[in-house]
Enzyme design. Sequence first.
Site, mmCIF file in Angstrom:
data_model
loop_
_atom_site.group_PDB
_atom_site.id
_atom_site.type_symbol
_atom_site.label_atom_id
_atom_site.label_comp_id
_atom_site.label_asym_id
_atom_site.label_seq_id
_atom_site.Cartn_x
_atom_site.Cartn_y
_atom_site.Cartn_z
ATOM 1 N N ASN A 1 -48.136 -38.793 36.308
ATOM 2 C CA ASN A 1 -49.116 -38.977 37.383
ATOM 3 C C ASN A 1 -48.558 -38.328 38.641
ATOM 4 O O ASN A 1 -47.607 -38.829 39.240
ATOM 5 C CB ASN A 1 -49.367 -40.471 37.598
ATOM 6 C CG ASN A 1 -50.396 -40.751 38.682
ATOM 7 O OD1 ASN A 1 -50.714 -39.887 39.488
ATOM 8 N ND2 ASN A 1 -50.899 -41.971 38.715
ATOM 9 N N HIS B 1 -58.735 -37.470 37.607
ATOM 10 C CA HIS B 1 -57.352 -37.700 37.995
ATOM 11 C C HIS B 1 -56.569 -38.165 36.772
ATOM 12 O O HIS B 1 -56.968 -39.099 36.077
ATOM 13 C CB HIS B 1 -57.310 -38.752 39.108
ATOM 14 C CG HIS B 1 -55.962 -39.370 39.290
ATOM 15 N ND1 HIS B 1 -54.819 -38.617 39.463
ATOM 16 C CD2 HIS B 1 -55.562 -40.689 39.316
ATOM 17 C CE1 HIS B 1 -53.786 -39.435 39.590
ATOM 18 N NE2 HIS B 1 -54.203 -40.670 39.496
ATOM 19 N N CYS C 1 -54.751 -40.180 45.206
ATOM 20 C CA CYS C 1 -55.093 -39.412 44.000
ATOM 21 C C CYS C 1 -56.458 -38.739 44.080
ATOM 22 O O CYS C 1 -56.791 -37.908 43.232
ATOM 23 C CB CYS C 1 -55.033 -40.328 42.782
ATOM 24 S SG CYS C 1 -53.483 -41.256 42.685
#
Length: 326
Positions: A281, A251, A114
């Site tokens: 996500n 993120h 990420c």
Amino acid sequence: MNSLAKITAHGSYVPEKIMNNQDFEKIVETSDEWIQQRTGIEERRIANEDEYTSDISYKAVLDLQEKYQVDISDVDMIINATLTPDYKTPSVASYVQAKLGLKNAGALDINAACAGFTYGLNIANGLITSGQNKKVLVIGAETLSKITDYTDRGTCILFGDGAGAFLVEYSEDETSFIASSAGSDGDKGHNLYSSELSETMFGEDLENPGYIVQNGRGVYKWAVGNVPKIIEATLNKANYKKEDLSWFAPHSANARMIESICDRSGIERDKALMSLKYYGNTSSATIPLSIDLAVKEQKLKKDDLILMVGFGGGLAYASTLIRWTI
């Protein structure tokens, strides 16, 4: 003559298929209300069976071209941040290079999970300011649905697919990049991993080989405890204060996590740019998707000060403080 690196264009792509929270009510014990309360996610995009990370990376670059009418024929490096490559080798970046017909471009993938996109931007800045390259495509793209266990209630509700791309170019008189940082707490890597083999690692037996395995509480605790320190350290490098920030682009892992990070950092919650509500996500793609959404919503203005902070598997992190130059 100074060699400066400037962000000149951005683009995005998400697959057409939408998987909303009600869809998960049919396959695991959960509810729309439960998911929204704990994550802030309402839906996510899912790639087709024959749609891979190189495909959505390529389409994000096409969107970049269409939006800004930029010439990318002289791109000399492609950096693709991903943890879900089509193959171990060739790289996703090599496939993108071929699809775009960029005969004179180098190509490499980076895997910082990420944090990958912010790592990619920092590498592009370094390549350009050192004089090695003049025009770099930085892409963050994931097809996480292909490594998600849809029987695991704790992880399957989180992840989606998508891609974002930035064009970073040589400039003599204007730079986007102000300060950056990077690091990793590798001893906490067991909190988030994906393995192809069922081996013993991190001192314990790996579960669900091939799928994403996450200790959500462990990642949450690390992020809330450490990201505020990363924010402060990055701003201090450039003698800025949190009040100077126009926007904060972390993120997009979990809305509750980002709210806690904002509160601990003293950053107003409404300055946080997120892409998780509609995309979930998407790992290395969350930050460029957040930026792209903010542009579509006419939030960003030229010269806005934006702090991007990527964090995740590793547990790795990278920050990039930029001045918006588009």
